[in-house]
Scaffold this motif. Structure first.
Motif, PDB file in Angstrom:
ATOM      1  N   TYR A  17       0.782  -1.235   0.000  1.00  0.00           N
ATOM      2  CA  TYR A  17       0.000   0.000   0.000  1.00  0.00           C
ATOM      3  C   TYR A  17       0.817   1.290   0.000  1.00  0.00           C
ATOM      4  O   TYR A  17       0.261   2.363  -0.259  1.00  0.00           O
ATOM      5  N   PHE A  18       2.122   1.223   0.291  1.00  0.00           N
ATOM      6  CA  PHE A  18       2.873   2.461   0.486  1.00  0.00           C
ATOM      7  C   PHE A  18       4.199   2.547  -0.265  1.00  0.00           C
ATOM      8  O   PHE A  18       4.764   3.617  -0.385  1.00  0.00           O
ATOM      9  N   LYS A  19       4.700   1.415  -0.750  1.00  0.00           N
ATOM     10  CA  LYS A  19       6.035   1.427  -1.349  1.00  0.00           C
ATOM     11  C   LYS A  19       6.058   2.072  -2.728  1.00  0.00           C
ATOM     12  O   LYS A  19       7.012   2.786  -3.075  1.00  0.00           O
ATOM     13  N   LYS A  20       5.020   1.840  -3.534  1.00  0.00           N
ATOM     14  CA  LYS A  20       5.022   2.328  -4.913  1.00  0.00           C
ATOM     15  C   LYS A  20       5.126   3.850  -4.973  1.00  0.00           C
ATOM     16  O   LYS A  20       5.882   4.400  -5.774  1.00  0.00           O
ATOM     17  N   PHE A  21       4.367   4.532  -4.114  1.00  0.00           N
ATOM     18  CA  PHE A  21       4.369   5.998  -4.095  1.00  0.00           C
ATOM     19  C   PHE A  21       4.539   6.459  -2.644  1.00  0.00           C
ATOM     20  O   PHE A  21       3.550   6.663  -1.941  1.00  0.00           O
ATOM     21  N   PRO A  22       5.795   6.594  -2.165  1.00  0.00           N
ATOM     22  CA  PRO A  22       6.021   6.988  -0.768  1.00  0.00           C
ATOM     23  C   PRO A  22       5.276   8.278  -0.423  1.00  0.00           C
ATOM     24  O   PRO A  22       5.277   9.241  -1.189  1.00  0.00           O
TER      25      PRO A  22
END
Length: 674
Positions: free
Chosen positions: A513-518
């Motif tokens: 949920y968070f790695k693709k777009f910090p």
């Protein structure tokens, strides 16, 4: 977020009487509250919290969080230091403080119209306390996990609230899932108790739930997972007779060392049970949702934030008033049932309908019959159900009085404009606003949604964000897109009801949920924002399917297909379906010398049903001598989706290792078995 007047003039507006009584009566009121929720979230959510009982007040701020993986672990905290109990707030508070003891909490409507009952708030509290005492006698303590595999019967609500009362964590498994799916969820959550039923009718079909549950427990033992110590079994009274056939025809399997009949356990149990006071961030429940890796994710929600958010979204999105009769047709085995059959409605002291049956049994007018019977005012269902009932035309509706309806809602998937107009004009008789809600298991409650008296509607659009929710749209490079745009739907900040982690797998939580777009929560959905600022959900961006409103992993289905001895490789994509929205179209590459035929296709469908459940049954299976892959070996699902839809414009094929594979698949498409 200003809608030009000439645009507003073309939109649907609710009737004046709805506006007069509404909690949010117009668009300017919405904008004012929305602005407050973003600029002063501390004050906004504190006002919501004041409606509830707190054994101990919060010592920290209303919300603390980190959404940026580059700055350390992702976390969300709500009202840190506070102590409360969800069950106390949705039951005891209503019975003892709000004078709702004799108000109907639920009308239960069984598979057959002959099976029904009314349950008051006082009745509900007594049954929940008795069940809580039974669970404690079985050794359940605060923090223990309890698996619930029940149909839509009152005992399902009793059990989940009993868990919340004693601080146990419930993990409800949809009673249409297979023994393998149930086993997987019991094992991952490390459940010590299973609550199930002997059987259930779905329409004309009698299903032996206890047998499926026993198969699941046997699979758990084979995997050497911690054993379920007790299995509490409801003798479902709706299955006692059907056309004169006794329920004992089920031949319920029984292990006296493990199995306990519900009625016997509850018979002499006290009707009082003190609640366990829990920290605001203690776990409330785990609910499994499909993951793109094939292994379901155990989405974890916590007590205080989920309570605040489901309560407020229910109150505002359905514009709830004390005399409403509300009906959500979902199954509690999904997040919609958790948030908008159990916790949200009860937190508001609502009267709700629980429905066990299916929309067209014993006749195509069953939904409309129930609306007339209970004078339902707020009706919440899935576009899949609407499209199914559209096939039967207006005739079934004309037999019933639907004049009690004031608000209609949809959930599970974007609603197509044709279904929206039929729902609004035929079911709602042109006078009921349609609230098209977008949210996820992970969000806990509605995040994009109209408010019925405040939001001018566009058919098919989820319109604007709920309070405290700040959406934006990013491109593939993580750049924010302004104005009219299409890309990835993400959120900048949390709201109280957002998930806290994936159970026992924080790394997967952060990566998913968070790695693709910090700095952003990534929904996995595509989204379009039009020139008026309205949001339109365009569907999953990752390898997920939305079948009849239920999110499903392509990897999970592929894993089931490749278990068959004849299958070397499989790829699953979606194909549009007039009722389900999407259906499964499967490509299978067979091992040498294996023949593809109708018999094999049926075996494969049966295997998927067994491993996952009937809802995952493929509609189409096509033989694929080879699959289209890039030179690095990645399957080009984009191409397979076009083939499944019989669309010849396949786009750029330059990265394919062997472009001829596509020609073969197109030529064999007509041989796909359905």
């Amino acid at each position: 977020m200003v809608i030009p007047q000439h645009i507003q003039d073309k939109m649907y507006h609710p009737p004046d009487d709805l506006r007069r009584d509404a909690h949010v009566p117009n668009f300017n009121s919405y904008l004012s509250l929305y602005k407050k929720s973003l600029e002063n979230p501390e004050a906004f959510w504190k006002e919501v919290a004041e409606e509830f009982f707190w054994e101990k007040p919060a010592t920290g701020p209303m919300l603390q969080y980190n959404f940026d993986v580059t700055k350390g672990n992702i976390y969300v905290k709500c009202m840190e230091g506070a102590k409360t109990n969800m069950c106390y707030n949705v039951l005891d508070r209503n019975v003892k403080e709000n004078n709702l003891a004799e108000k109907i909490a639920y009308y239960w409507e069984g598979n057959s119209p002959d099976h029904h009952m009314a349950i008051t708030y006082s009745d509900l509290l007594k049954q929940v306390c008795r069940c809580a005492n039974v669970l404690k006698e079985m050794g359940v303590k605060k923090g223990d996990r309890v698996a619930i595999y029940l149909p839509m019967i009152p005992e399902l609500v009793y059990t989940m609230l009993a868990c919340t009362r004693i601080g146990a964590v419930h993990s409800i498994v949809f009673a249409g899932f297979s023994s393998e799916s149930l086993c997987e969820r019991i094992t991952d959550a490390q459940c010590s108790i299973l609550v199930t039923a002997d059987g259930v009718y779905r329409g004309e079909k009698l299903i032996n739930l206890k047998q499926i549950a026993d198969e699941a427990l046997e699979k758990c033992r084979d995997k050497s997972s911690p054993a379920v110590t007790k299995c509490l079994v409801v003798k479902h009274h709706a299955t006692t007779t059907k056309s004169g056939v006794a329920c004992n025809k089920l031949q319920t399997p029984w292990d006296p060392e493990c199995d306990v009949w519900w009625d016997e356990a509850m018979r002499d149990t006290p009707e009082d049970c003190e609640p366990e006071w829990l920290d605001a961030e203690d776990p409330l429940f785990i609910l499994y949702t499909s993951g793109s890796t094939g292994k379901p994710k155990g989405v974890l929600h916590t007590v205080a934030g989920y309570m605040l958010y489901t309560s407020l979204t229910f109150k505002y999105v359905f514009d709830h008033h004390h005399d409403d009769v509300y009906w959500c047709t979902a199954d509690i085995g999904w997040i919609t049932g958790h948030s908008y059959i159990t916790y949200g409605p009860l937190a508001n002291g609502a009267t709700s309908v629980i429905f066990e049956g299916i929309p067209v049994h014993p006749h195509a007018g069953r939904f409309w019959e129930i609306i007339e019977k209970y004078n339902v005012t707020k009706f919440y269902t899935a576009p899949t159900a609407i499209r199914l009932l559209m096939k039967y035309g207006k005739e079934p509706l004309l037999k019933y009085d639907l004049s009690s309806l004031r608000i209609l809602g949809t959930v599970g998937e974007p609603i197509n404009p044709e279904a929206w107009h039929w729902y609004h004009e035929v079911v709602g008789q042109g006078r009921c606003p349609v609230v098209d809600t977008f949210w996820q298991t992970e969000t806990g409650g509605h995040v994009l949604t109209p408010l019925p008296a405040a939001t001018p509607l566009k058919p098919g659009s989820a319109t604007f964000p709920f309070f405290g929710v700040e959406p934006t749209i990013l491109n593939e490079h993580g750049e924010e897109l302004e104005g009219e745009a299409e890309g990835y739907l993400v959120f900048r900040r949390p709201w109280p009801g957002i998930m806290r982690t994936v159970y026992r797998n924080q790394e997967r939580f952060e990566n998913t949920y968070f790695k693709k777009f910090p700095g952003f929560y990534v929904t996995g959905d595509g989204c379009r924002r039009d020139k008026d600022g309205y949001y339109w959900i365009t569907g999953r961006i990752d390898d997920m399917l939305n079948v009849s409103g239920h999110l499903m992993s392509t990897a999970e289905v592929e894993a089931a297909l490749t278990e068959h001895a004849a299958v070397a490789e499989a790829a699953v994509v979606s194909r549009p379906h007039t009722v389900k929205g999407e259906c499964l179209y499967c490509f299978v590459t067979l091992k040498d010398h294996r023949e593809f035929n109708h018999s094999l296709a049926e075996e494969l469908k049966g295997l998927v049903r067994e491993r996952i459940g009937p809802i995952a049954t493929p509609d189409f299976i096509q033989n694929a001598p080879a699959l289209p892959k890039t030179r690095s070996g990645k399957i080009m699902r984009r191409v397979l989706r076009q083939i499944a839809r019989n669309e010849s414009d396949l786009g750029d094929l330059s990265t394919l290792a062997d472009p001829k594979v596509v020609e073969v698949l197109f030529s064999q498409r007509c041989q796909a078995t359905s």
